[in-house]
Write a protein that holds these residues in place. Sequence first.
Motif, PDB file in Angstrom:
ATOM      1  N   TYR A   1       0.713  -1.209   0.139  1.00 19.44           N
ATOM      2  CA  TYR A   1       0.414  -0.165  -0.061  1.00 19.44           C
ATOM      3  C   TYR A   1       0.761   1.112  -0.331  1.00 19.44           C
ATOM      4  N   ALA A   2       2.266   1.153   0.005  1.00 23.41           N
ATOM      5  CA  ALA A   2       3.273   2.454  -0.179  1.00 23.41           C
ATOM      6  C   ALA A   2       4.575   2.491  -0.831  1.00 23.41           C
TER       7      ALA A   2
ATOM      8  N   ARG B   1       2.903   3.865  -4.533  1.00 25.45           N
ATOM      9  CA  ARG B   1       4.362   5.197  -5.540  1.00 25.45           C
ATOM     10  C   ARG B   1       4.852   4.764  -6.421  1.00 25.45           C
TER      11      ARG B   1
ATOM     12  N   SER C   1       4.677  10.048  -2.234  1.00 28.74           N
ATOM     13  CA  SER C   1       5.076   9.292  -0.863  1.00 28.74           C
ATOM     14  C   SER C   1       2.966   8.974  -0.779  1.00 28.74           C
ATOM     15  N   GLN C   2       2.889   7.478  -0.948  1.00 27.89           N
ATOM     16  CA  GLN C   2       1.579   7.221  -0.581  1.00 27.89           C
ATOM     17  C   GLN C   2       1.313   6.285   0.037  1.00 27.89           C
ATOM     18  N   GLN C   3      -0.303   5.880   0.628  1.00 26.52           N
ATOM     19  CA  GLN C   3      -0.156   5.087   1.412  1.00 26.52           C
ATOM     20  C   GLN C   3      -1.864   4.285   1.192  1.00 26.52           C
TER      21      GLN C   3
END
Lengths: 664, 289
Positions: free
Chosen positions: A55-56, A60, A184-186
Amino acid sequence: MNVVHARHGPPVLSLGLGILALAAVTLLLARPVSHVLSGPAAPAGYDVERMILVYATLPRLAIALLCGAGLAASGAILQQVLRNPLASPTTLGIDAGARLAITMATLFTPSLLGLGRDMVALLGSAASTLLVFILVRRRGFSALSIILAGLVVSLYCGALSALLVLVKDRVLASLFIWGSGSLSQQSWEPSTALAWRLGIVALPLLFLLRPLSLLDLGDDSVRSLGLSVTRLRLTAIAIAAALSAFVTSAVGVIGFIGLVAPIIARLSGARRFGERLLWSTIIGALLLLLTDATLQILAGVSSEFVPTGAVTAVLGSPLLLLLLPRLNTAAPPTSFAPAGRGTATTLPRVPALAAVAVFVLLVTLTVLVGRSPTGAWQIVSIDQWDQVMIWRLPRIVAAAAAGALLGVAGLILQRLTNNEMASPEVLGVSAGAILAVAVSLFMFGSLAPVSESVVAAVGGVVVLAAILAFGSRSSFAPERVLLAGIALNALIDAVVGIMSATGDPRAILLLGWMSGSTGGTTAGDAAQAGMAAAVLVAVSLLAVRWLAVLPLGGPQARALGVPLARSRFLLLLLAAVLTAAATPVIGPLTFVGLMAPHIVLAMGVRQPLPALLGAAAAGAGVMAVADWLARTAAFPLQLPTGLVAAMVGAPFLMVLLNRRSTFP
Amino acid sequence: MLDRRQFVAGLAMLPCLPRPAAASTGLRVAALDWALAETMMALGHTPIAIVAASDWNRFVVEPRLPSGIADLGLQPEINFELLASLKPDLILTSPFVQDLEPVVQRIAETLRLSIFEKGTVPLARPRALARVLGERLGHAEAARSLLVTAEHTFDMYRERITAIAPPPVVLVNFIDARHVRVYGGAGLYQNVLDRIGLVNAWAGTTNYWGYSTVGIETLATDRDLRLIAFEPIPADTRPTLQRSPLWSRLPFVRAGHVSVLPSVLMFGAMPSALRFARLLVEHLERLPR
């Protein structure tokens, strides 16, 4: 051989980039992937490494590919439509509008951001793009004009954002990060949404591919298809702006990918528009992926937060400098020549007196009118004289002197480049000054004991030397020098962005310096600035003949016995020194150097000597008024004079430019 | 009946009440830094002017700014004309604004006090600030009693924390929907945590000032902890995070161990430290155990 090379250039290059990116991604993913594979298929608790991978890290990488592709496609379209190898979302000010819109929304209507940053960013992009086009619409969309207009709009949006950050600094930490494009991703949500958006916007491109490639053959071939060239251009620009605005709204400003990827595709041999679009998109996606994966690997080593967008800008601007000599940026001369020639007017006597009277009156009023400690408007009385004059007079004198210096610098640059959008800011001298101050601030903590002015002057001189060294290769062709200045400005913007994104409190000190504060000016400072202005304006008077002849164009100037390279070198040097003398007083962004020559033009003054004196007076007057506004408008708040000058000056300038474009 | 807890809590509020300035030097003091202004006010000496007065109630929150204090404007762009017209006797500066000293020294004597210092003893700097300001402004006695009360209060908070034995905490500010600023290192918050015996779960590095900007994914952990976010929280943060499996499946999020506290001045001094400790302890006590 050459043909083969040209045909295979882009795929070979993309393959190379792809291998590099794959290597970086492998290095990045090796550990988490092996961890996930060795563990149970469905772990019981919260498996941190697995969650971060899924999930990151992976989203990303996906968003890096999407953003790179979107920006590069946007750049390739813009370059094709505008027939301009330097067009890109960054250089046209599309990013800057989105940035300003997000800043304003954050401040004034935070709930709007809850509804969607996308719409806000899109609106901002649309507004800034429109503004650039209004500025250049009567100027044949020449390469340099559009780029300069884009730069001016970017600088203006940047100045306004900076003012808002300064006044409300505690709320706006997010904007530093946003302005430097963090990936940055979540979750997968942003990348999925972006993929849909880019896909839908790009769909009409399939139908525009053929007509757009016909632009290579000239507008007539498009018309022969029964299409309106204007409508085609506007549609394509709208698509390009939407592509980049969606990317910007998702992750922030990612510098230079949209410029560099299409240039690389073109230089590696992609000839037709379809090829260029395809390979630009692939190269852009891979470039951003490579940069971001490398950055993530390095981030494991150092703990500093470094946003990807700023890194691409730092890497991209030197690349642009390297690529510049290989691009054909020659643009037909615009602006001054047609209007200036033949209609040479001397300043009529009465208006000249009136102008002098207005100037004296304005400056007197700025000295006399102020606000009392309670905030009431007042004309300074005799018993307050000493008290007020210790603080007020020095700053007015210094601001006016800086205005005169920049006004003359602007006039010289506009005549030299034959481009009415040229301004001292564009040279990069002031950007060098900021960088020097930033570095000293962040390395030594504070600026004391060495004063800001000294540091700034050193930075300005170093950049000046670089510009001159760079320019000497093109015998100081003005557009090359200006483009180098643009690249430099972007580089410095990115470096300052990286410094600020970590939330370092010193970033506010730097912003304060950049915003052109005149608050603490002493009588000594004011005297120095006044002397510098007097001496340098007097020196500039020696260049009056060159200023009369150079706008006629290189060959004519040579025929009239003006040594081209030497005169250009000396005039550039003079403009740079004038700028460097003004920057410590008033900061790097004022637009007064852009404005003052236009005020003079609007008054009908075209001969070099009165124009030069007029530009000095107009610059001084504008800055005195800006200083007065800075002191009184938001009392007891004092605003930075440099930013106020930009706020007041830029809209005024746009009106002037618009009016002048209706001249025959 | 007042129990001991309420009594000490009352004591803690004492410095915030106006005091007679009998032993005071009666100096007219302008403070160019909020930490110095709040320390002065805790000693019962109201400054005549401070920077960014209009933002005080939003960021410092308590004590409310008394009326009649002149607003000197933005910290990087101080209204010198106004400051000069107020004829202060003393101007308090900090290293952050030291570049202004040559200018304001034309108006009055300056005293530079550093707000921030990397040290081993928690809260050593705020204590020193109170002492030095107490000496200089003629409130030595008030400073002593402020510090004694503060130590008592912190001791009491420490006992109360021991009693409820909360999990480690992570202190953050949500910057947007994707980034947080997380606190630790040498900052005021960490100093308070150390003093009242709370464990900071953030093990990452921080900058000189005791915080670090990171992507929210960096907070992922399978440990039990309590996330404490300071206001304000951007409008799109909560809905965005709720849709992220990385966030919503986090053990501490599923357990509901996420709290929101009002804003506390990060670059503050003793009053902000006391206020932060009070907000934190009272909040943790209110939670179901």
